[in-house]
Design a protein around this motif. Structure first.
Motif, mmCIF file in Angstrom:
data_model
loop_
_atom_site.group_PDB
_atom_site.id
_atom_site.type_symbol
_atom_site.label_atom_id
_atom_site.label_comp_id
_atom_site.label_asym_id
_atom_site.label_seq_id
_atom_site.Cartn_x
_atom_site.Cartn_y
_atom_site.Cartn_z
ATOM 1 N N ALA A 63 0.837 -1.196 0.000
ATOM 2 C CA ALA A 63 0.000 0.000 0.000
ATOM 3 C C ALA A 63 0.878 1.254 0.000
ATOM 4 C CB ALA A 63 -0.919 0.018 1.221
ATOM 5 N N TYR A 64 1.976 1.183 0.735
ATOM 6 C CA TYR A 64 2.849 2.343 0.906
ATOM 7 C C TYR A 64 3.554 2.750 -0.388
ATOM 8 C CZ TYR A 64 6.719 5.199 2.556
ATOM 9 O OH TYR A 64 7.621 6.210 2.724
ATOM 10 N N TRP A 65 4.180 1.810 -1.066
ATOM 11 C CA TRP A 65 4.957 2.156 -2.256
ATOM 12 C C TRP A 65 4.118 2.795 -3.361
ATOM 13 C CZ3 TRP A 65 7.922 -3.057 -2.001
ATOM 14 C CH2 TRP A 65 8.961 -2.958 -1.077
ATOM 15 N N PRO A 66 2.948 2.268 -3.710
ATOM 16 C CA PRO A 66 2.146 2.950 -4.732
ATOM 17 C C PRO A 66 1.691 4.344 -4.283
ATOM 18 C CG PRO A 66 1.339 0.718 -4.403
ATOM 19 C CD PRO A 66 2.346 0.979 -3.329
ATOM 20 N N THR A 67 1.405 4.485 -2.995
ATOM 21 C CA THR A 67 1.000 5.788 -2.464
ATOM 22 C C THR A 67 2.156 6.774 -2.550
ATOM 23 O OG1 THR A 67 -0.569 4.721 -0.971
ATOM 24 C CG2 THR A 67 0.067 6.987 -0.448
ATOM 25 N N LEU A 68 3.330 6.347 -2.137
ATOM 26 C CA LEU A 68 4.506 7.209 -2.214
ATOM 27 C C LEU A 68 4.812 7.569 -3.667
ATOM 28 C CD1 LEU A 68 6.877 8.639 -0.838
ATOM 29 C CD2 LEU A 68 8.144 6.474 -0.990
ATOM 30 N N SER A 69 4.736 6.614 -4.547
ATOM 31 C CA SER A 69 4.999 6.861 -5.963
ATOM 32 C C SER A 69 4.024 7.896 -6.531
ATOM 33 C CB SER A 69 4.892 5.549 -6.752
ATOM 34 O OG SER A 69 5.201 5.761 -8.107
ATOM 35 N N ALA A 70 2.758 7.777 -6.176
ATOM 36 C CA ALA A 70 1.744 8.732 -6.657
ATOM 37 C C ALA A 70 2.023 10.135 -6.117
ATOM 38 C CB ALA A 70 0.351 8.267 -6.251
ATOM 39 N N ILE A 71 2.369 10.245 -4.859
ATOM 40 C CA ILE A 71 2.675 11.552 -4.265
ATOM 41 C C ILE A 71 3.890 12.171 -4.941
ATOM 42 C CG2 ILE A 71 3.528 12.680 -2.164
ATOM 43 C CD1 ILE A 71 1.699 10.660 -0.625
ATOM 44 N N LEU A 72 4.933 11.379 -5.146
ATOM 45 C CA LEU A 72 6.125 11.898 -5.805
ATOM 46 C C LEU A 72 5.809 12.385 -7.219
ATOM 47 C CD1 LEU A 72 8.679 9.257 -4.524
ATOM 48 C CD2 LEU A 72 8.731 11.715 -4.029
#
Length: 93
Positions: A63-72
């Motif tokens: 859940a974290y990695w896709p969220t971080l990728s989207a924010i970046l």
């Protein structure tokens, strides 16, 4: 220390193919750029805020990695690839 400096030097010039990974896992070369260093703490804080209701135990990285990728991408115009994207034959939990 000289390897770190060299990797940063290559990353800031967009010469990602010359960056040497340390260890067994590949990392996105964008992580060596000054731009990444400028925003990563803030982007990570935003990701944790978005996921504050999500269980943060085993499997949280999915859940974290896709969220971080989207924010970046959305907030900082950084195209980042997660450890699972960089290491497709590795199983993360």
């Amino acid at each position: 220390i000289s390897l770190l400096g060299t990797n940063i030097w290559y990353a800031d010039r967009g010469e990602y193919d010359k960056i040497k990974d340390e260890g067994h896992l590949k990392h996105d070369p964008v992580e060596w750029t000054a731009r990444w260093e400028e925003v990563i703490d803030e982007a990570e804080a935003k990701a944790y805020t978005r996921l504050q209701e999500h269980p943060q135990g085993m499997g949280f990285c999915h859940a974290y990695w896709p969220t971080l990728s989207a924010i970046l991408a959305e907030d900082y115009d950084i195209q980042w690839r997660s450890p699972s994207q960089m290491n497709p034959k590795i199983l993360f939990d």
